[in-house]
Design an enzyme around this catalytic site. Structure first.
Site, short mmCIF file in Angstrom:
data_model
loop_
_atom_site.label_atom_id
_atom_site.label_comp_id
_atom_site.label_asym_id
_atom_site.label_seq_id
_atom_site.Cartn_x
_atom_site.Cartn_y
_atom_site.Cartn_z
N CYS A 1 -18.53 16.41 41.09
CA CYS A 1 -18.88 17.45 40.11
C CYS A 1 -19.42 18.66 40.84
O CYS A 1 -19.30 19.79 40.38
CB CYS A 1 -19.95 16.95 39.16
N GLU B 1 -11.72 23.27 36.05
CA GLU B 1 -12.05 22.24 37.04
C GLU B 1 -10.79 21.45 37.38
O GLU B 1 -10.11 20.93 36.49
CB GLU B 1 -13.13 21.30 36.50
N LYS C 1 -21.74 1.05 30.72
CA LYS C 1 -20.27 1.03 30.76
C LYS C 1 -19.81 1.82 31.98
O LYS C 1 -19.90 3.04 32.00
CB LYS C 1 -19.68 1.65 29.50
N GLU D 1 -23.23 15.28 31.59
CA GLU D 1 -23.00 15.90 32.91
C GLU D 1 -21.49 15.88 33.10
O GLU D 1 -20.90 14.82 33.26
CB GLU D 1 -23.75 15.11 33.98
#
Ligand code: UN1
Length: 493
Positions: free
Chosen positions: A282, A383, A173, A248
């Site tokens: 990331c 973040e 996906k 992750e």
């Protein structure tokens, strides 16, 4: 306009829901494609196809599976430029970075093709005479690969190549923001000879498809890259079903600059890591932890470099910083900048949504720098996933390491120093999954484990042969050739 479709059991098919959505170019606002929008029934069909294919694929000798995976690497090389162009068009990163994204997929496919002639287990002595012990890796079955939009070729490849070489089958996906790239990638897999059902593509949006994947009893493991909120929700849901999950989910990566560092080298690394990919990695650097002796000079140099960065359409070779993925993310970045200002940080560059007259539909944010940030401010802890960098001043290496380690994330960190003792101390004491010495926080290579500590993940690592800890089961085999009953722990004591 031709609809971008799912790929199930070797056929390109529209969702049974007959729903669609549009994927748009974040630099121009133009439509990239009309995309099929899947529901739970499409997931069921894709998982059934993968489960059926597993019975044959797992028995194909690994060196034979490797030939197909090497074909994937070669086909990706052949189509590198067109894939990179599509990638830039759909998610905005500048073209040379898009080429790098595809290159990373080429590399992991080549690496995993090599694993077809390794996939090592080990032999080990037995406690007993005339008994032999060995271990081997078995595939786990159907693996779901749920990937992010920011590396729409590399990240799917990181998940799918190890799964395939180990004999698993896959339901993939892609992020809906990178659906066209996901479909183009799967087209290459099919052309390389991946048999029907071995990799299936289901395009969806929101939690509907994700939940149907997690809940399906035939899905044995889920590899996820994306936001913390989605990943932790998925983890809880999968835990209740006792499924294996690899997560992750992000970072708050820092570059430490000591007072003996080569400042120009550090500035190069900081600018590349913080503003490359518009800060949407990331691994992107979002904190600079700098020694007070060199702070003023470093900030001055950074501001000069930031002002030189050209923002625009990533297809234009002169552009350094492309758009932000969409308007929602643009707003979120700007909210964080306002939070930073309210917290008392000093805005020294950027801090604004910006319009480019030739690209009226684009989502652009000025590369932003905050000075005077303290370690506990929200902009230093959360973040942001955009081109926003915070400068935190410290007095010593110990303090720098402490600040670096003190966030909810633990993906990547870096130190610039000329002192070998400081470099080794940092290597040992920085508690992130990845550490760089005299280089920025981005640029991980596929033959080293990738992943992070704390809230970045859940202990798994991707790529290299560390990937096999997720996508295989160890099997321990004992062969007793004594011809009699031998009782371990009893007859040898
Ligand atoms: C990511 O942003 O999730 O190390 C992947 C890097 C790249 C991969 C980033 N090789 O920056």
């Amino acid at each position: 306009m031709e609809i971008i479709k799912n790929y199930i059991n070797g056929l390109w098919v529209e969702s049974v829901t007959a729903r669609t959505f549009t994927s748009t170019n974040p630099a121009t606002g133009e439509v990239v494609g009309l995309v099929t929008l899947s529901g739970p029934e499409d997931v069921r069909q894709a998982v059934d196809a993968a489960a059926a294919a597993f019975n044959t694929w797992r028995k194909v000798p690994a060196p034979e599976r490797a030939e197909i995976i090497m074909n994937i690497s070669n086909k990706l090389s052949e189509h590198k430029e067109e894939l990179a162009q599509l990638l830039t068009t759909e998610m905005g990163k500048v073209l040379h970075e898009a080429r790098g994204d595809v290159q990373e997929a080429i590399d992991i496919a080549a690496y995993m093709a090599g694993e077809g002639r390794r996939l090592f287990g080990f032999t080990t002595p037995s406690e007993l005479k005339n008994k032999f012990c060995l271990t081997m890796r078995d595939p786990v079955g159907v693996i779901a690969a749920i990937s992010a939009w920011n590396f729409p070729v590399a990240i799917p490849a990181w998940k799918i190549m190890p799964a395939l070489i180990a004999g698993n089958t896959v339901v993939f996906k892609p992020a809906s923001e990178a659906a066209a790239v996901g479909a183009a990638f799967v087209k290459i897999l099919a052309a390389a000879g991946v048999p029907a059902g071995v990799v299936n593509l289901v395009i969806g949006s929101g939690s509907e498809v994700g939940n149907a994947i997690v809940d399906n009893p035939k899905v044995k493991a889920i590899s996820f890259t994306g936001s913390t909120a989605t990943g932790t929700g998925l983890y809880a849901r999968a835990a209740a079903l006792n499924k294996r999950v690899s997560l992750e989910m992000g970072g708050k990566n820092a570059i430490i600059v000591m007072n003996d560092a080569d400042l120009d080298l550090a500035v190069d690394g900081i600018v590349w890591s913080a503003y490359g990919t518009t800060g949407q990695r990331c691994t992107a650097c979002s904190r600079v932890i700098v020694h007070k002796d060199v702070k003023e000079e470093l900030v001055k140099k950074l501001v000069v470099r930031i002002k030189e960065l050209k923002i625009g359409n990533g297809l234009d070779a002169s552009v350094d910083v492309g758009p932000v993925i969409n308007k929602g993310q643009l707003e979120k970045i700007h909210e964080y900048v306002q939070i930073g200002v309210a917290e008392g940080a000093k805005l020294v560059a950027g801090g604004q949504i910006t319009a480019i007259s030739s690209l009226p539909g684009g989502s652009f944010y000025l590369p932003t720098l905050f000075d005077g940030v303290s370690r506990n401010m929200r902009i230093a802890q959360e973040e942001i996933f955009g081109p926003v960098l915070s400068v935190i001043t410290i007095d010593s290496l110990e303090e720098a390491i402490d600040v670096n380690n003190d966030t909810a994330f633990g993906l990547s960190s870096s130190i610039y120093t000329a002192n070998i003792n400081a470099a080794f101390t940092a290597m040992r004491e920085l508690t992130t999954g990845i550490v760089y010495i005299n280089a920025g926080t981005t640029g991980a290579e596929v033959h080293l484990p990738f992943g992070g500590t704390r809230g970045t993940g859940n202990g798994h690592r991707e790529v290299a042969n560390a990937a096999f800890e997720f996508c295989t089961e160890w099997k321990s085999v004992y062969v007793d050739y004594s011809g009699k009953l031998q009782r371990a722990q009893i007859d040898n004591r």
